[in-house]
Motif scaffolding. Structure first.
Motif, mmCIF file in Angstrom:
data_model
loop_
_atom_site.group_PDB
_atom_site.id
_atom_site.type_symbol
_atom_site.label_atom_id
_atom_site.label_comp_id
_atom_site.label_asym_id
_atom_site.label_seq_id
_atom_site.Cartn_x
_atom_site.Cartn_y
_atom_site.Cartn_z
ATOM 1 N N GLN A 98 23.786 39.081 9.556
ATOM 2 C CA GLN A 98 22.740 38.672 8.631
ATOM 3 C C GLN A 98 22.728 37.141 8.537
ATOM 4 O O GLN A 98 23.770 36.492 8.616
ATOM 5 C CB GLN A 98 22.960 39.295 7.261
ATOM 6 C CG GLN A 98 22.750 40.802 7.248
ATOM 7 C CD GLN A 98 22.567 41.348 5.842
ATOM 8 O OE1 GLN A 98 22.602 40.631 4.856
ATOM 9 N NE2 GLN A 98 22.356 42.649 5.752
ATOM 10 N N HIS A 99 21.548 36.582 8.357
ATOM 11 C CA HIS A 99 21.409 35.132 8.259
ATOM 12 C C HIS A 99 22.271 34.614 7.113
ATOM 13 O O HIS A 99 22.314 35.212 6.033
ATOM 14 C CB HIS A 99 19.944 34.768 8.027
ATOM 15 C CG HIS A 99 19.642 33.341 8.294
ATOM 16 N ND1 HIS A 99 20.050 32.315 7.446
ATOM 17 C CD2 HIS A 99 18.981 32.728 9.321
ATOM 18 C CE1 HIS A 99 19.642 31.164 7.930
ATOM 19 N NE2 HIS A 99 18.994 31.374 9.058
ATOM 20 N N THR B 72 8.993 39.918 8.848
ATOM 21 C CA THR B 72 9.476 38.764 8.089
ATOM 22 C C THR B 72 8.694 38.703 6.795
ATOM 23 O O THR B 72 7.463 38.621 6.822
ATOM 24 C CB THR B 72 9.297 37.462 8.878
ATOM 25 O OG1 THR B 72 10.026 37.546 10.108
ATOM 26 C CG2 THR B 72 9.795 36.273 8.086
ATOM 27 N N ALA C 39 11.889 33.251 4.179
ATOM 28 C CA ALA C 39 12.199 33.949 5.427
ATOM 29 C C ALA C 39 11.338 33.437 6.579
ATOM 30 O O ALA C 39 11.803 33.326 7.719
ATOM 31 C CB ALA C 39 12.007 35.454 5.246
ATOM 32 N N ASN D 184 13.049 31.589 9.436
ATOM 33 C CA ASN D 184 12.916 32.529 10.557
ATOM 34 C C ASN D 184 14.017 33.587 10.558
ATOM 35 O O ASN D 184 14.875 33.623 11.447
ATOM 36 C CB ASN D 184 12.889 31.786 11.892
ATOM 37 C CG ASN D 184 12.493 32.715 13.051
ATOM 38 O OD1 ASN D 184 11.970 33.806 12.839
ATOM 39 N ND2 ASN D 184 12.770 32.275 14.272
ATOM 40 N N TYR D 185 14.000 34.423 9.536
ATOM 41 C CA TYR D 185 14.859 35.599 9.540
ATOM 42 C C TYR D 185 14.083 36.780 8.964
ATOM 43 O O TYR D 185 13.111 36.605 8.229
ATOM 44 C CB TYR D 185 16.155 35.355 8.763
ATOM 45 C CG TYR D 185 16.035 35.372 7.254
ATOM 46 C CD1 TYR D 185 16.277 36.537 6.528
ATOM 47 C CD2 TYR D 185 15.714 34.213 6.552
ATOM 48 C CE1 TYR D 185 16.170 36.548 5.146
ATOM 49 C CE2 TYR D 185 15.613 34.218 5.174
ATOM 50 C CZ TYR D 185 15.848 35.388 4.472
ATOM 51 O OH TYR D 185 15.748 35.398 3.100
ATOM 52 N N ASN E 185 17.781 41.389 7.895
ATOM 53 C CA ASN E 185 17.961 39.961 7.563
ATOM 54 C C ASN E 185 18.628 39.158 8.676
ATOM 55 O O ASN E 185 19.479 38.312 8.425
ATOM 56 C CB ASN E 185 18.771 39.820 6.269
ATOM 57 C CG ASN E 185 18.082 40.463 5.082
ATOM 58 O OD1 ASN E 185 16.868 40.380 4.946
ATOM 59 N ND2 ASN E 185 18.854 41.105 4.219
ATOM 60 N N ILE E 186 18.249 39.423 9.907
ATOM 61 C CA ILE E 186 18.845 38.727 11.042
ATOM 62 C C ILE E 186 18.004 37.525 11.447
ATOM 63 O O ILE E 186 16.803 37.474 11.193
ATOM 64 C CB ILE E 186 19.009 39.674 12.254
ATOM 65 C CG1 ILE E 186 17.648 40.233 12.677
ATOM 66 C CG2 ILE E 186 20.005 40.772 11.950
ATOM 67 C CD1 ILE E 186 17.677 40.998 13.984
ATOM 68 N N PRO E 187 18.611 36.530 12.093
ATOM 69 C CA PRO E 187 17.839 35.386 12.593
ATOM 70 C C PRO E 187 16.913 35.811 13.731
ATOM 71 O O PRO E 187 17.214 36.724 14.496
ATOM 72 C CB PRO E 187 18.919 34.422 13.102
ATOM 73 C CG PRO E 187 20.208 34.908 12.519
ATOM 74 C CD PRO E 187 20.047 36.376 12.332
ATOM 75 N N GLN E 188 15.779 35.160 13.836
ATOM 76 C CA GLN E 188 14.839 35.308 14.955
ATOM 77 C C GLN E 188 14.501 36.779 15.243
ATOM 78 O O GLN E 188 14.703 37.265 16.365
ATOM 79 C CB GLN E 188 15.401 34.626 16.198
ATOM 80 C CG GLN E 188 15.809 33.179 15.976
ATOM 81 C CD GLN E 188 16.324 32.509 17.223
ATOM 82 O OE1 GLN E 188 15.626 32.454 18.234
ATOM 83 N NE2 GLN E 188 17.539 31.974 17.167
#
Length: 219
Positions: A65-66, A163, A168, A172-173, A191-194
């Motif tokens: 997660q970010h 997103t 967010a 960018n997550y 909630n992950i990046p990219q």
């Protein structure tokens, strides 16, 4: 002699089962292997492995997660650390003896340290793993329990990303939703990046699985 030749041929066919991800993934071709194992977006980690990893199975992308999702915990921790100083000589502490007040304060700081450590460990060990064969969702609940979900790439039916919110969008997550034909119908990478890039990568892996089946490289 024929048996020896058959063995070599089998090994050769096995080595051709999977192409390297850079050969078919435009996304991963642009990503350099990362050795920073504290990142939330970790492409092609050279020394990473996991318990159920099969022989010849390669990790394409490791996700967490970010870090922005930890902001709430950080704010709580900072406020809690200043709480003893803010209370000072309040009514609640006026009747306590100095040694007893010191013991309570030290216990409070130890509790906050335990909270911070538990928060970090849950974030660090709760990972989403994409390999060239499957996806794995590891939810690290505590030191004694973790929940693991997995699905092979060839049972994925649909992938989408979402997103939500201004923050967010700027950072960018978001969440990737993976619909499968397996026992667990949906797996979420939350909630992950990219997220859009991750969804595109999964689509590339799905196309490669179809290619392997068409060419007869996977039994």
């Amino acid at each position: 002699m024929p048996e020896v030749y058959h063995s070599k041929e089998t090994e050769h066919e096995h080595s051709q089962k999977h192409r390297h991800v850079d050969e078919y993934s435009e996304i991963m071709r642009k990503e350099k292997p990362s050795r920073n194992y504290f990142k939330a977006f970790l492409p092609k980690p050279p020394k990473a492995s996991f318990d159920t990893q099969a022989s010849g199975e390669n990790i394409v992308l490791l996700l967490r997660q970010h870090p922005i999702t930890l902001l709430k915990n950080v704010v709580i921790l900072i406020a809690a650390l200043f709480l003893p100083a803010l209370m000072g000589e309040s009514f609640l502490t006026s009747f306590l003896t100095p040694p007893f007040l010191t013991a309570i304060t030290m216990s409070w700081y130890m509790l906050m340290f335990s909270y911070a450590l538990a928060t970090f460990l849950i974030w660090f060990f709760s990972v989403f793993i994409i390999t060239d064969e499957r996806i794995i969702d590891v939810d690290f609940v505590s030191m004694l329990f973790k929940d693991v979900s997995a699905a092979k790439i060839d049972v994925i039916q649909d992938v989408s990303s979402k997103t939500s919110g201004f923050l967010a969008s700027v950072i960018n997550y978001g969440t990737v939703y993976i619909q499968t034909a397996g026992e667990q119908r949906e797996i979420q990478f939350e909630n992950i990046p990219q997220p859009a890039k991750v969804a595109a990568l999964l689509n590339e892996l799905m196309l490669e699985e179809e290619r392997e089946k068409h060419e007869g490289r996977v039994q």
